[in-house]
Scaffold this active site. Structure first.
Site, PDB file in Angstrom:
ATOM      1  N   ALA A  65       0.864  -1.179   0.000  1.00 16.33           N
ATOM      2  CA  ALA A  65       0.000   0.000   0.000  1.00 16.33           C
ATOM      3  C   ALA A  65       0.901   1.230   0.000  1.00 16.33           C
ATOM      4  O   ALA A  65       2.070   1.148   0.392  1.00 16.33           O
ATOM      5  CB  ALA A  65      -0.887  -0.020   1.239  1.00 16.33           C
ATOM      6  N   GLY A 108       0.653  -5.074   0.994  1.00 15.35           N
ATOM      7  CA  GLY A 108      -0.594  -5.148   0.227  1.00 15.35           C
ATOM      8  C   GLY A 108      -0.394  -5.782  -1.144  1.00 15.35           C
ATOM      9  O   GLY A 108      -1.325  -6.370  -1.707  1.00 15.35           O
ATOM     10  N   GLU A 111      -0.528  -9.377  -0.522  1.00 12.80           N
ATOM     11  CA  GLU A 111      -1.926  -9.693  -0.191  1.00 12.80           C
ATOM     12  C   GLU A 111      -2.800  -9.677  -1.443  1.00 12.80           C
ATOM     13  O   GLU A 111      -3.689 -10.512  -1.598  1.00 12.80           O
ATOM     14  CB  GLU A 111      -2.446  -8.699   0.856  1.00 12.80           C
ATOM     15  CG  GLU A 111      -1.805  -8.945   2.220  1.00 12.80           C
ATOM     16  CD  GLU A 111      -2.060  -7.826   3.217  1.00 12.80           C
ATOM     17  OE1 GLU A 111      -1.956  -6.637   2.844  1.00 12.80           O
ATOM     18  OE2 GLU A 111      -2.355  -8.126   4.385  1.00 12.80           O
ATOM     19  N   GLU A 131       5.195  -5.028   6.781  1.00 12.41           N
ATOM     20  CA  GLU A 131       4.500  -3.975   7.544  1.00 12.41           C
ATOM     21  C   GLU A 131       5.081  -3.769   8.938  1.00 12.41           C
ATOM     22  O   GLU A 131       5.084  -2.668   9.469  1.00 12.41           O
ATOM     23  CB  GLU A 131       2.999  -4.298   7.659  1.00 12.41           C
ATOM     24  CG  GLU A 131       2.208  -4.225   6.370  1.00 12.41           C
ATOM     25  CD  GLU A 131       2.168  -5.550   5.611  1.00 12.41           C
ATOM     26  OE1 GLU A 131       3.062  -6.405   5.820  1.00 12.41           O
ATOM     27  OE2 GLU A 131       1.242  -5.721   4.798  1.00 12.41           O
TER      28      GLU A 131
HETATM   29  N1  DAK Z   1       4.589   3.173  -0.797  1.00 15.37           N
HETATM   30  C1  DAK Z   1       4.960   4.339  -1.368  1.00 15.37           C
HETATM   31  N2  DAK Z   1       6.072   4.465  -2.118  1.00 15.37           N
HETATM   32  C2  DAK Z   1       6.847   3.373  -2.278  1.00 15.37           C
HETATM   33  C3  DAK Z   1       6.528   2.130  -1.696  1.00 15.37           C
HETATM   34  C4  DAK Z   1       5.319   2.052  -0.928  1.00 15.37           C
HETATM   35  N3  DAK Z   1       4.890   0.895  -0.369  1.00 15.37           N
HETATM   36  N4  DAK Z   1       7.484   1.238  -2.027  1.00 15.37           N
HETATM   37  C5  DAK Z   1       8.367   1.912  -2.783  1.00 15.37           C
HETATM   38  N5  DAK Z   1       8.000   3.202  -2.945  1.00 15.37           N
HETATM   39  C6  DAK Z   1       8.678   4.257  -3.695  1.00 15.37           C
HETATM   40  C7  DAK Z   1       9.906   4.742  -2.952  1.00 15.37           C
HETATM   41  O1  DAK Z   1       9.556   5.695  -1.965  1.00 15.37           O
HETATM   42  C8  DAK Z   1      10.713   5.329  -4.070  1.00 15.37           C
HETATM   43  O2  DAK Z   1      10.168   6.606  -4.389  1.00 15.37           O
HETATM   44  P1  DAK Z   1      11.126   7.908  -4.552  1.00 15.37           P
HETATM   45  O3  DAK Z   1      11.902   7.990  -3.298  1.00 15.37           O
HETATM   46  O4  DAK Z   1      11.965   7.573  -5.749  1.00 15.37           O
HETATM   47  O5  DAK Z   1      10.157   9.046  -4.767  1.00 15.37           O
HETATM   48  C9  DAK Z   1      10.413   4.416  -5.241  1.00 15.37           C
HETATM   49  O6  DAK Z   1       9.189   3.745  -4.901  1.00 15.37           O
HETATM   50  C10 DAK Z   1      11.481   3.356  -5.459  1.00 15.37           C
HETATM   51  O7  DAK Z   1      11.711   2.689  -4.242  1.00 15.37           O
HETATM   52  P2  DAK Z   1      13.158   2.528  -3.584  1.00 15.37           P
HETATM   53  O8  DAK Z   1      14.046   3.658  -3.978  1.00 15.37           O
HETATM   54  O9  DAK Z   1      12.946   2.293  -2.129  1.00 15.37           O
HETATM   55  O10 DAK Z   1      13.648   1.195  -4.314  1.00 15.37           O
HETATM   56  P3  DAK Z   1      14.651   0.078  -3.750  1.00 15.37           P
HETATM   57  O11 DAK Z   1      14.892  -0.843  -4.889  1.00 15.37           O
HETATM   58  O12 DAK Z   1      15.825   0.705  -3.057  1.00 15.37           O
HETATM   59  O13 DAK Z   1      13.828  -0.687  -2.608  1.00 15.37           O
HETATM   60  C11 DAK Z   1      11.854  -1.833  -1.720  1.00 15.37           C
HETATM   61  C12 DAK Z   1      12.704  -1.430  -2.971  1.00 15.37           C
HETATM   62  C13 DAK Z   1      10.597  -2.496  -2.208  1.00 15.37           C
HETATM   63  C14 DAK Z   1      12.670  -2.847  -0.858  1.00 15.37           C
HETATM   64  C15 DAK Z   1      11.563  -0.556  -0.882  1.00 15.37           C
HETATM   65  O14 DAK Z   1      10.998   0.430  -1.762  1.00 15.37           O
HETATM   66  C16 DAK Z   1      10.598  -0.798   0.223  1.00 15.37           C
HETATM   67  O15 DAK Z   1      10.962  -1.292   1.278  1.00 15.37           O
HETATM   68  N6  DAK Z   1       9.335  -0.389   0.029  1.00 15.37           N
HETATM   69  C17 DAK Z   1       8.307  -0.489   1.045  1.00 15.37           C
HETATM   70  C18 DAK Z   1       7.821  -1.891   1.212  1.00 15.37           C
HETATM   71  C19 DAK Z   1       6.784  -1.993   2.286  1.00 15.37           C
HETATM   72  O16 DAK Z   1       7.018  -1.692   3.477  1.00 15.37           O
HETATM   73  N7  DAK Z   1       5.563  -2.421   1.918  1.00 15.37           N
HETATM   74  C20 DAK Z   1       4.470  -2.554   2.852  1.00 15.37           C
HETATM   75  C21 DAK Z   1       3.686  -1.254   2.906  1.00 15.37           C
HETATM   76  S1  DAK Z   1       2.349  -1.289   4.090  1.00 15.37           S
HETATM   77  C22 DAK Z   1      -5.301  -2.076   3.999  1.00 15.37           C
HETATM   78  C23 DAK Z   1      -4.895  -2.876   2.960  1.00 15.37           C
HETATM   79  C24 DAK Z   1      -3.544  -3.063   2.733  1.00 15.37           C
HETATM   80  C25 DAK Z   1      -2.604  -2.440   3.524  1.00 15.37           C
HETATM   81  C26 DAK Z   1      -3.012  -1.617   4.527  1.00 15.37           C
HETATM   82  C27 DAK Z   1      -4.365  -1.435   4.767  1.00 15.37           C
HETATM   83  N8  DAK Z   1      -6.700  -1.890   4.289  1.00 15.37           N
HETATM   84  C28 DAK Z   1      -7.685  -2.673   3.537  1.00 15.37           C
HETATM   85  C29 DAK Z   1      -7.137  -0.956   5.273  1.00 15.37           C
HETATM   86  C30 DAK Z   1      -1.195  -2.662   3.199  1.00 15.37           C
HETATM   87  C31 DAK Z   1      -0.200  -2.071   3.840  1.00 15.37           C
HETATM   88  C32 DAK Z   1       1.137  -2.116   3.255  1.00 15.37           C
HETATM   89  O17 DAK Z   1       1.362  -2.704   2.227  1.00 15.37           O
END
Ligand code: DAK
Length: 257
Positions: A65, A108, A111, A131
């Site tokens: 997400a 997400g 998921e 998360e």
């Molecule tokens: N959200 C927003 N931006 C994201 C992102 C994300 N989840 N993942 C990556 N990006 C963006 C980065 O900020 C970066 O943007 P800029 O800085 O260039 O503006 C760009 O994508 C490229 O990412 P990186 O520079 O970080 O690329 P790397 O290759 O170095 O790293 C990575 C890739 C995937 C390991 C890293 O980006 C990362 O850790 N990303 C976050 C992964 C994460 O934590 N995902 C879980 C998010 S929480 C719900 C339903 C679902 C959910 C919640 C509620 N309801 C029904 C209520 C779900 C929650 C989640 O998924």
């Protein structure tokens, strides 16, 4: 549509939804999820479509997400948006959905892939529920679907540490149907979708419904549900066509009636 591309006839009877926020690794913002929901609803009603594929790009299926969109939100903000109705709608889709996953399928994104009925993964695919690293936990089925797929020990490890697993490992655990070279992951997904699209779409949808039911109800109730769907298929033209084709030693031509 701003954040997804949709091709209703990517191949005959197969629709393709491609997430299209490549710079953000296809992070699932609210609008993108709404676009998926609305299009799935439409494709589910379209008789020409028998199987739906959801994909991202080579680098990412979806990295979760959109953290930037969620960061400042309060409980009440999240509650008002009622994202769960969107996810519930995806889960209600009658037609089979196959996720074609390359690169990151996280949070997400993982998921979403698991809400689909099958997953074809490229060799570079990585799955995880990170998360916990940002102070929350899975919210769209991760603790349930991952546990059902991987078992308690591995799911607990992934959910509590946020570490990723490779495509191979996901295959070994039965999370994905197959792992293929990155160059052909979409082609291989289409091949699997085409096999299913050649079957009776009514039988496919009733069979999908029955398999899904097995996750929710005790065996006796599931068997009862299966029997009901089995009997119902005998009022379809496709049942006559399928069985007659077998007897006549020819290929069936299913019409979805
Ligand atoms: N959200 C927003 N931006 C994201 C992102 C994300 N989840 N993942 C990556 N990006 C963006 C980065 O900020 C970066 O943007 P800029 O800085 O260039 O503006 C760009 O994508 C490229 O990412 P990186 O520079 O970080 O690329 P790397 O290759 O170095 O790293 C990575 C890739 C995937 C390991 C890293 O980006 C990362 O850790 N990303 C976050 C992964 C994460 O934590 N995902 C879980 C998010 S929480 C719900 C339903 C679902 C959910 C919640 C509620 N309801 C029904 C209520 C779900 C929650 C989640 O998924």
């Amino acid at each position: 549509m701003e954040f997804i591309k949709v091709n209703k006839a990517y191949v005959k009877h197969i629709a393709l939804i491609q997430l299209n926020r490549p710079k953000e690794l296809n992070a699932l913002n609210l609008q993108l999820m709404g676009e998926i929901r609305d299009n799935l609803k439409e494709l589910d009603q379209d008789d020409e479509v028998r199987v739906i594929i959801i994909t991202g790009d080579e680098r990412a299926f979806a990295a979760g997400a959109d953290i930037k969109q969620m960061a400042g939100k309060s409980t009440i903000d999240m509650w008002k948006v009622d994202q769960f109705s969107t996810w519930d709608q995806i889960n209600k889709t009658r037609k089979p959905i196959i996720a074609a996953v390359s690169g990151f399928a996280l949070g997400g994104g993982c998921e979403l892939a698991m809400t689909c009925d099958m997953i074809v993964a490229s060799e570079t695919a990585q799955f995880g529920q990170p998360e916990i690293k940002i102070g929350v936990m899975p919210g769209a089925g991760g603790t349930q679907r991952l546990t059902k797929a991987l078992g308690k020990a591995k799911a607990m490890e992934l959910v509590l540490t946020g570490k990723f697993i490779s495509a191979e490992e996901a295959y070994d655990y039965g999370l994905v149907n197959k792992v293929v070279p990155t160059e052909v992951y979409l082609k291989e997904t289409v091949a699997l979708a085409s096999e299913i699209a050649a079957m009776s779409p009514i039988a496919v949808q009733m069979a999908k419904e029955a398999v899904k039911r097995s996750f929710e109800v005790p065996l006796e109730e599931g068997l009862h549900f299966e029997r009901k769907n089995f009997y119902m298929l005998f009022s379809s033209e496709d049942q006559k066509e399928g069985m007659n084709a077998f007897v006549e030693k020819r290929k069936p031509d299913f019409k979805g009636r």
